[in-house]
Design an enzyme around this catalytic site. Structure first.
Site, PDB file in Angstrom:
ATOM      1  N   PHE A 194      86.147  51.019  62.843  1.00 35.53           N
ATOM      2  CA  PHE A 194      85.957  49.633  63.259  1.00 35.53           C
ATOM      3  C   PHE A 194      84.803  49.480  64.262  1.00 35.53           C
ATOM      4  O   PHE A 194      83.702  49.021  63.933  1.00 35.53           O
ATOM      5  CB  PHE A 194      87.288  49.125  63.825  1.00 35.53           C
ATOM      6  N   ILE A 195      85.028  49.905  65.484  1.00 31.39           N
ATOM      7  CA  ILE A 195      84.006  49.742  66.518  1.00 31.39           C
ATOM      8  C   ILE A 195      82.857  50.710  66.285  1.00 31.39           C
ATOM      9  O   ILE A 195      81.680  50.367  66.486  1.00 31.39           O
ATOM     10  CB  ILE A 195      84.610  49.938  67.915  1.00 31.39           C
ATOM     11  N   LEU A 211      87.761  59.959  58.035  1.00 29.22           N
ATOM     12  CA  LEU A 211      88.094  58.903  57.066  1.00 29.22           C
ATOM     13  C   LEU A 211      89.595  58.650  56.945  1.00 29.22           C
ATOM     14  O   LEU A 211      90.061  58.102  55.953  1.00 29.22           O
ATOM     15  CB  LEU A 211      87.504  59.231  55.679  1.00 29.22           C
ATOM     16  N   SER A 242      91.046  53.193  76.763  1.00 30.30           N
ATOM     17  CA  SER A 242      91.933  52.074  76.446  1.00 30.30           C
ATOM     18  C   SER A 242      92.511  51.458  77.710  1.00 30.30           C
ATOM     19  O   SER A 242      92.943  52.171  78.628  1.00 30.30           O
ATOM     20  CB  SER A 242      93.079  52.548  75.552  1.00 30.30           C
ATOM     21  N   TYR A 268     100.552  57.016  73.220  1.00 32.64           N
ATOM     22  CA  TYR A 268      99.167  56.687  72.876  1.00 32.64           C
ATOM     23  C   TYR A 268      98.373  56.387  74.140  1.00 32.64           C
ATOM     24  O   TYR A 268      97.261  56.913  74.339  1.00 32.64           O
ATOM     25  CB  TYR A 268      99.110  55.479  71.941  1.00 32.64           C
TER      26      TYR A 268
END
Length: 331
Positions: free
Chosen positions: A12-13, A34, A121, A144
């Protein structure tokens, strides 16, 4: 031509960062296994000899990897996300997000790169007071969040011991085109966009008044580039729009019926980045409004056609562990 390495560059980013770097004239070496990324995100660069793709798990990267030879900047996005799987399989998250980061740090150290930029994050802050500054106490609520924070700490340890120039960017709530469509229940955009395609009600957690500091992905890519270019190192930057939006506002923009589902433990009512540091020190500012960003996504909504369709029953099943583990904490 200067060289950059982007881990998770088919994701994504990462893929948006590859686009920016190519436009800035860099040769870009992409590493992605992937699992979350897709080669289609790099489709426009397939005939560009200055974009090299390597399908590898970051944990398999050796310190003398030729992919890093001559690299000026390394952007480290690769890792695994999602809350529930991290609760169910914490060791894998520690392995990928901590040990995987160490592998990339070692390759960067051996290549003498000018700057290593870590994608951190904001979940490290837990149930934070808002607006949240970089010096807010650290309080991860689930594995996470802990794994991402430990990866960040590893990066700064390499900076301290091995003099590797490092900056860390703590992302609040990223959204935009090319976000992951498969995997565990989680990101609100992916859930809602598939529901809109299927003409099903939006499953809103709680009453929808909770707010998230959504930032469009191209603004995120620009911030990471500036974090690499700056002469500063050893810095943490919070990254959001600095303008939290409610889930109800998103529903209003997407336009559809609503079903309300129970609020989840361990989730803040509001995420809100204090972006005064990054705007002052990196001369960065968000450029894409929330309304324009949502419109960009809706214009490409067919991208989410193959995403899983969630309903209250499947969400309840998928988040069972979340409720069991986070509702009552051990004192």
């Amino acid at each position: 031509m200067a060289i950059c390495v982007v881990t998770g560059g088919a994701g994504f980013i990462g893929s948006h960062t590859v686009d920016l770097l190519v436009n800035e004239g860099f040769e870009v070496r992409v590493i992605d296994n992937l699992v979350g990324g897709r080669l289609a995100n790099l489709e426009q660069h397939k005939s560009n000899p200055k974009v090299v793709f390597e399908q590898s798990d970051i944990r398999s990267i050796k310190p003398d990897s030729p992919l890093f030879k001559g690299a000026k900047y390394v952007f480290h996005f690769a890792g695994i996300g999602d809350i529930v799987p991290s609760i169910e399989n914490p060791a894998e998250y520690m392995s990928a997000n901590v040990q995987g980061t160490v592998s990339i740090l070692e390759a960067s150290r051996f290549a003498n790169v000018e700057k290593f930029v870590y994608a951190a994050s904001s979940s490290c802050y837990g149930l934070a007071s808002t607006p949240t500054r970089e010096d807010h106490k650290i309080s991860p609520e689930y594995p996470y969040a802990l794994s991402k924070y430990m990866g960040e700490q590893a990066a700064f340890h390499w900076s301290q011991v091995y003099k590797l120039p490092v900056n860390s960017v703590r992302i609040f709530n990223a959204y935009g085109t090319r976000s992951r469509t498969s995997g565990a229940y989680g990101a609100v955009f992916g859930v809602f966009l598939k529901q809109k395609l299927a003409e099903k009600p939006f499953t809103v957690v709680g009453d929808g008044t909770q707010k998230r500091d959504f930032l469009y992905v191209t603004d995120i890519a620009k911030a990471f580039y500036l974090a690499a270019k700056t002469s500063k190192s050893g810095e943490v930057f919070n990254l959001g729009a600095g303008n939290p939006q409610s889930v109800n506002k998103l529903i209003e923009l997407l336009d559809g019926e609503v079903i309300y589902i129970p609020k989840r433990p361990g989730e803040p009512d509001c995420t809100w980045a204090d972006i005064s540091k990054i705007t002052k020190e990196l001369d960065w500012k968000p450029e894409v409004s929330f309304e324009d960003g949502v419109a960009k996504i809706v214009a490409e909504i067919d991208y989410w056609r193959e995403a899983p369709l969630w309903d209250p029953q499947s969400i309840e099943k998928a988040t069972k562990t979340w409720f069991e583990m986070l509702t009552q904490k051990v004192a």
